[in-house]
Design an enzyme around this catalytic site. Structure first.
Site, mmCIF file in Angstrom:
data_model
loop_
_atom_site.group_PDB
_atom_site.id
_atom_site.type_symbol
_atom_site.label_atom_id
_atom_site.label_comp_id
_atom_site.label_asym_id
_atom_site.label_seq_id
_atom_site.Cartn_x
_atom_site.Cartn_y
_atom_site.Cartn_z
ATOM 1 N N PHE A 10 0.809 -1.216 0.000
ATOM 2 C CA PHE A 10 0.000 0.000 0.000
ATOM 3 C C PHE A 10 0.843 1.268 0.000
ATOM 4 C CE2 PHE A 10 0.858 0.075 4.528
ATOM 5 C CZ PHE A 10 0.671 1.394 4.926
ATOM 6 N N LYS A 11 2.085 1.173 0.453
ATOM 7 C CA LYS A 11 2.942 2.357 0.488
ATOM 8 C C LYS A 11 3.158 2.937 -0.915
ATOM 9 C CE LYS A 11 3.597 1.635 4.908
ATOM 10 N NZ LYS A 11 4.863 1.363 5.545
ATOM 11 N N ASP A 12 3.031 2.097 -1.946
ATOM 12 C CA ASP A 12 3.228 2.577 -3.317
ATOM 13 C C ASP A 12 2.277 3.712 -3.671
ATOM 14 O OD1 ASP A 12 5.287 0.815 -4.080
ATOM 15 O OD2 ASP A 12 3.863 -0.758 -4.609
ATOM 16 N N LEU A 14 3.745 6.855 -2.095
ATOM 17 C CA LEU A 14 5.169 7.080 -2.338
ATOM 18 C C LEU A 14 5.523 7.187 -3.817
ATOM 19 C CD1 LEU A 14 6.675 4.883 0.489
ATOM 20 C CD2 LEU A 14 6.491 7.362 0.379
ATOM 21 N N THR A 41 7.807 0.641 3.360
ATOM 22 C CA THR A 41 8.127 2.017 2.989
ATOM 23 C C THR A 41 9.446 2.095 2.229
ATOM 24 O OG1 THR A 41 6.863 3.099 4.743
ATOM 25 C CG2 THR A 41 8.778 4.283 3.920
#
Length: 467
Positions: free
Chosen positions: A111-113, A116, A144
């Protein structure tokens, strides 16, 4: 829209300057000086937008028109061009009134994509338009790091150093970070746990002279832009559930696997903006400081535990200060007093009135290792869906703390990233080709002691060598 610190000594900061500042110069976290609100009519109009269009609509509320419209449109388009699903964050139904928001379709399967990849594009844009050299420093409990590196690897004018806890991330997470060959990337494997890495990051950003001399910028969720970008998928999920749920749903609850409190704070911000959110459920593992706070009003780290959901193996949630700021009525003096006490005494507490307000907004549930694995097995057996261990914690918490209404649980990673846990259930999975290929690549990282002075020396050497 301008930004200010939760501790009150920084205000009137523009969007791009807030992005570059990361941690506020007074040690607090930046928040909007006023949260924008969205009307029912606007929500209805937004419900027909694509994910990219919705992102632009929400960013328009926060960017102060500092980025020309065409430039911002290109930044968003480029950010999501590498995602494997046309909807970016699709919603699937697991069972009656329980939906799963799939947040793992980006380049690093986490989900960090979603935030980020946008931040990587934005850093590149700012470096070029302001003619800046940008040195990104971040800490990761696993996801992350890979997402941050993917967003800026090989980019002109940008260098990145990521700290990860040595031996405390999954093998795939480690490989995604350490098999990158571009020379603007440095991976430091730190003796200690994620909280140690995060403490070092905050110490270095709080040293304003060091921060300035080394042009440090933040990629962690201390950066308010990351939180803003994450609010988008709460709105998007709500709209998709309205389409799938017979008769719609007046309100929707969300269950969020939580470690650093950034993802669920994005949901809280979406609710404050006007999204019809019923409850926000904090799903934790055995490192359950957030569950204990919701239960008792006391925020106090306990003994660190390694679990099957390592990205949530966090005791000190950096975004928790943002929520305290709002639940205490935006009282910056009270926040400064509380956070100074926490730093010196190692704990903080709120009164019964405040705790009652917390409980009216949040539920919480800690999922132990056995329940996590059992949840993975149950859903694979029932419908062939394999949850990663973090997503399984979210689903288990949804089942235990749901109010009977419609609930969306966040699937934060692809199960292939955590095959060590999945194997314990007896389930055999097929790895995506991008992950399978990692096992044949050489790694590059440096093991270091978890001391701020040592990390600082490594950064000076790395960033200095990059000009």
């Amino acid at each position: 829209m301008q930004y200010m610190s939760t501790r009150g000594n920084v205000s009137g900061v523009g969007f791009i300057d807030a992005f570059l500042m990361g941690l506020a110069t007074d040690g607090g976290l930046l928040v909007p000086q006023q949260i924008p609100t969205v009307s029912a009519e606007t929500l209805k109009a937004w419900s027909k937008l694509s994910y990219q269009e919705l992102t632009l609509a929400i960013l328009d509320l926060y960017t102060n028109n500092e980025i020309p419209a065409d430039d911002l449109k290109k930044l968003v388009a480029d950010s999501y061009s590498t995602f494997r699903h046309p909807e970016v964050t699709p919603v699937t139904k697991l069972k009656d009134k329980l939906y799963l928001l799939e947040l793992f379709h980006g380049p690093t399967f986490a989900f960090k994509d979603i935030a980020l990849q946008f931040m990587g594009q934005l850093y590149t844009y700012v470096a070029r338009t302001r003619n800046l050299k940008i040195n990104i420093l971040g800490a990761t409990s696993g996801d992350t790091g890979a997402s941050s590196i993917e967003g800026v690897r090989g980019k002109e004018g940008i260098n990145i150093c990521i700290l990860h806890p040595h031996g405390k991330v999954s093998k795939v997470q480690e490989l995604q970070m350490t098999t990158v060959t571009e020379d603007n990337v440095l991976n430091l494997s730190v003796h200690g746990n994620f909280d140690d890495c995060q403490r070092i990051i905050k110490d270095l950003f709080a040293d304003l002279d060091f921060k300035s001399k080394n042009n440090l910028c933040a990629i962690n969720s201390i950066n308010i832009v990351r939180i803003i970008a994450q609010t988008v998928y709460y709105f998007y999920a709500y709209f998709r559930v309205q389409e799938q749920e017979a008769g719609g749903a007046e309100q929707v609850s969300f269950s969020v696997p939580s470690g650093n409190f950034g993802d669920i704070f994005a949901g809280y911000l979406a609710k404050r903006m006007g999204l019809p959110v019923d409850r926000l459920i904090v799903a934790t593992n055995a490192n359950n400081i957030l569950e204990r706070f919701v239960d008792t009003g006391v925020y106090k780290p306990d003994n660190f535990r390694m679990t099957h959901s390592p990205s949530m193996d966090i005791q000190v949630a950096s975004n928790f200060e943002r929520y305290l700021y709002y639940v205490l009525g935006e009282d910056t003096a009270a926040i400064e007093t509380l956070m100074n006490a926490f730093r010196s005494e190692g704990n903080l507490s709120v009164n019964e009135e405040t705790l009652a307000k917390v409980r009216s907004e949040f539920g919480a549930y800690g999922v132990d290792n056995d329940e996590c694995l059992d949840t993975i097995k149950r859903f694979e057996s029932a419908n062939g869906y394999i949850l990663d261990p973090h997503s399984a914690c979210g689903v288990a918490a949804a089942e235990q703390r749901g109010t009977g209404g419609v609930i969306v649980s966040l699937a934060t990673a692809h199960p292939a990233k955590f095959d060590e846990a999945v194997q314990l259930t007896g389930i055999k999975q097929t790895f995506p080709a991008q992950i399978e290929a990692l096992f044949n690549k050489p790694q590059s990282f440096k093991i270091v002691a978890g001391e701020t002075s040592i990390i600082a020396s490594e950064l000076v050497e790395f960033f200095g060598s990059r000009g």
